[in-house]
Each structure stands twice: as structure tokens, then as C-alpha cells.
Design a protein around this motif. Structure first.
Motif, short mmCIF file in Angstrom:
data_model
loop_
_atom_site.label_atom_id
_atom_site.label_comp_id
_atom_site.label_asym_id
_atom_site.label_seq_id
_atom_site.Cartn_x
_atom_site.Cartn_y
_atom_site.Cartn_z
N UNK A 1 0.59 -1.18 -0.01
CA UNK A 1 -0.30 -0.09 0.22
C UNK A 1 0.97 1.20 0.12
N UNK A 2 0.55 2.19 -0.82
CA UNK A 2 1.04 3.67 -0.69
C UNK A 2 1.30 3.97 0.80
N UNK A 3 2.35 4.48 1.32
CA UNK A 3 2.42 5.12 2.58
C UNK A 3 1.11 6.15 2.81
N UNK A 4 1.21 7.08 1.93
CA UNK A 4 0.00 7.94 2.37
C UNK A 4 -1.20 7.58 2.41
N UNK A 5 -1.69 6.58 1.48
CA UNK A 5 -2.94 5.86 1.77
C UNK A 5 -3.02 5.01 2.94
N UNK A 6 -2.12 4.32 3.35
CA UNK A 6 -1.80 3.64 4.76
C UNK A 6 -2.27 4.90 5.85
N UNK A 7 -1.59 5.80 5.61
CA UNK A 7 -1.89 6.97 6.57
C UNK A 7 -3.12 7.36 6.72
N UNK A 8 -3.82 7.82 5.58
CA UNK A 8 -5.19 8.09 5.35
C UNK A 8 -6.07 7.10 6.04
N UNK A 9 -5.78 5.71 6.04
CA UNK A 9 -6.80 4.82 6.42
C UNK A 9 -6.75 4.72 8.04
N UNK A 14 -0.43 8.94 12.62
CA UNK A 14 -0.07 7.70 13.32
C UNK A 14 1.37 7.92 13.88
N UNK A 15 1.67 7.06 14.66
CA UNK A 15 3.15 6.92 15.24
C UNK A 15 3.93 6.22 14.11
N UNK A 16 5.11 6.33 14.00
CA UNK A 16 6.22 5.75 13.29
C UNK A 16 6.01 4.12 13.50
N UNK A 17 5.98 3.79 14.70
CA UNK A 17 5.87 2.34 15.34
C UNK A 17 4.59 1.68 14.68
N UNK A 18 3.44 2.52 14.58
CA UNK A 18 2.22 1.76 13.97
C UNK A 18 2.57 1.50 12.58
N UNK A 19 3.10 2.54 11.86
CA UNK A 19 3.29 2.41 10.28
C UNK A 19 4.36 1.28 10.07
#
Length: 285
Positions: A1-9, A14-19
Motif C-alpha cells: 500500500x502507498x504510505x500516504x494511503x495507509x496513513x489516511x486509513x 499515526x506513530x512511526x511504530x504503528x506504520x
């Protein structure tokens, strides 16, 4: 998944650890840092992120009580003006002291595992915090919905509050009636119970009457109260069905009152006054 799409979801923050746990690499985080804000070390946020999520993450806490109710699908009518933030037991750190100064309500003691990716307290903590914090008119429906929709056991809540010697909160919990089927019904019942007690009559939520069907409330064996939802009379078939039910009730000797949720919420005095008039008129007659 695109990092920005993941963040949007994740609500846009979000924290770095979550990502990283979600599958991003260190290179993905470096790329993401060039596309979004970093309001705090180890935190990534889009310009349109959820402000309540951001408030929680920035203060090393999670949303709880009224602030987490809708995310858990719980019944709540009004979103709080203040963020309700939960922190681990005894963690009165500087971030939470700052939260207090920034007009947030702090709930200490998270006894259950929060959401694994979002800054949300577990539904158990949300309900326990709400029972202690919110007015009865908001706390009782919220607790009822948690039990009905999440399978949270009434006995679990009762045992927890008994162990903590929370007598006042136990009294609030014991007003939960699982027969109600919506937020307006739950709030209406809280208005009806003191009235029924004063008049010495019974209130039966979701009562079944032969030849008429199920009604929202039956009071004193003759007064039917229906709380119509937003879809009330949305089509001709439902309108005809409700008219037939109303006529059957009248022909069978019942008195019937219908209300929209707005009356329960915005004119509770009128609701109580009209129900009182209907009850006393028949009882005294």
C-alpha cells in the motif's frame, strides 16, 4: 500500500511504530516525511487528519469516554467539546498535564488493551469511563449500546464497579434496560421511569400487544408511546401499516402518543407533561 494511503486509513495521523508494524519500511517513512507534517518526533500527520486522533497521539494517550463512542458504534447524541483522553494508570506525565491546560478531560487508568492501530481505548474502558464521567442521560444509552452491540456483559460492568466501591455509578448502570432498541428510546425511558414511579404504574419497553404488535413503550397497561425514527412514513406501505396499528390500538381501548426523537432531545418537558396528562386523565377518570 502507498504510505500516504495507509496513513489516511489511520485517520491521517499515526506513530512511526504503528506504520512500521503495518508493513512500511524505513525508506517508506523517509518518503512519507517529505509529503506530510511531523508535528512531533515519530508522528506523521496529513493536513486534514482527524484532530481528535492527533490530540490523543500528541499527548501519549487514547480517546475514551464520549470521544471514542462513535468510533465503537456506541449510542451518543452529542460529541463533546473537550477531548476525553485516557492514559495508563499512574502516568501523570507532562503531556497529560498539558492536555488538562488545553481543555481536555483526562481519564486515568486503562485496564484493557486499546485498539491495535488507532488511538482508541477498548470498549470496556470507554464504557467504564463514561459511566463515571457523563450525565446519566448520556451514560445509560452508551452503556446499553455497548452491551447490545459488543456483547459486553452487564455482570462484568457490575462486578467491576462493585469491586471499586462505585455506588453512585452502580446506580447509573442499573438504569440500563436492554429492551430499548435505539438511542431515542433509551433517553425516553430515562424520562418515563421517574414519572411512572411517582404515579405507581409500570413502564414496559418493546411490549408486545396481541392484534397490534410490538410497541416502543406500554405504560400502565393502556398508554402506548411510539418514538418514530427518521425513516418514519418514508413510504406508503409503512404509512398504511402504522395507520392500521394506530386504529387497532384505539379500537382496543388503548391511548397512543407518537413523538419524533427531536421532542425527546429538545423538548423533554413537553414530552413528560403530555405523557403525564394522558396517564392521569385515565387513572383519575
Amino acid at each position: 500500500m502507498d504510505p500516504l494511503q495507509l496513513l489516511d486509513s489511520l485517520g491521517g495521523v499515526a506513530r512511526a511504530s504503528t506504520l512500521l508494524e503495518a508493513g512500511l519500511s524505513s525508506n517508506d517513512l523517509a518518503s512519507l516525511a517529505r509529503r506530510v507534517r511531523r508535528p512531533k518526533r515519530g508522528v506523521y500527520a496529513t493536513a486534514d487528519c482527524r484532530r481528535d486522533f492527533l490530540a490523543a497521539i500528541m499527548r501519549n494517550s487514547v480517546l475514551t469516554c464520549a470521544s471514542a463512542a462513535r468510533d465503537h458504534g456506541l449510542w451518543i447524541r452529542v460529541q463533546p467539546a473537550r477531548h476525553h483522553l485516557g492514559c495508563g494508570h499512574g502516568h501523570a506525565n507532562g503531556s497529560l498535564a498539558l492536555a488538562s491546560r488545553l481543555d481536555a478531560t483526562i481519564h486515568r487508568g486503562l485496564r484493557y488493551q486499546p485498539h491495535h492501530t488507532l488511538p482508541l481505548a477498548a470498549v470496556e474502558d470507554v464504557v467504564l469511563h463514561a459511566l463515571r464521567c457523563l450525565p446519566e442521560q448520556a451514560a445509560v444509552p452508551l452503556a446499553a449500546s455497548a452491551i447490545k452491540l459488543h456483547g459486553l456483559r452487564f455482570e462484568f460492568l457490575e462486578e467491576d464497579l462493585t469491586a471499586r466501591k462505585s455506588g453512585r455509578v452502580l446506580q447509573t448502570l442499573r438504569k440500563v434496560d436492554l429492551r430499548v432498541e435505539s438511542l431515542p428510546e433509551a433517553e425516553a425511558l430515562l424520562l418515563l421511569l421517574p414519572l411512572a414511579e411517582a404515579l405507581g404504574v409500570d413502564v414496559e419497553p418493546q411490549a408486545f400487544i396481541p392484534g397490534i404488535g410490538r410497541v416502543d413503550f406500554l405504560i400502565a397497561g393502556f398508554l402506548i408511546i411510539e418514538i418514530d425514527g427518521v425513516a418514519f412514513h418514508s413510504d406508503r406501505t409503512s404509512m398504511l401499516r402504522d395507520r392500521e396499528r394506530d386504529n387497532s390500538a384505539t379500537l382496543s381501548g388503548y391511548v397512543k402518543l407518537r413523538y419524533l426523537p427531536d421532542v425527546i432531545w429538545n423538548a423533554p418537558e413537553r414530552f413528560v407533561s403530555e405523557v403525564t396528562a394522558a396517564l392521569t386523565g385515565r387513572i383519575r377518570g
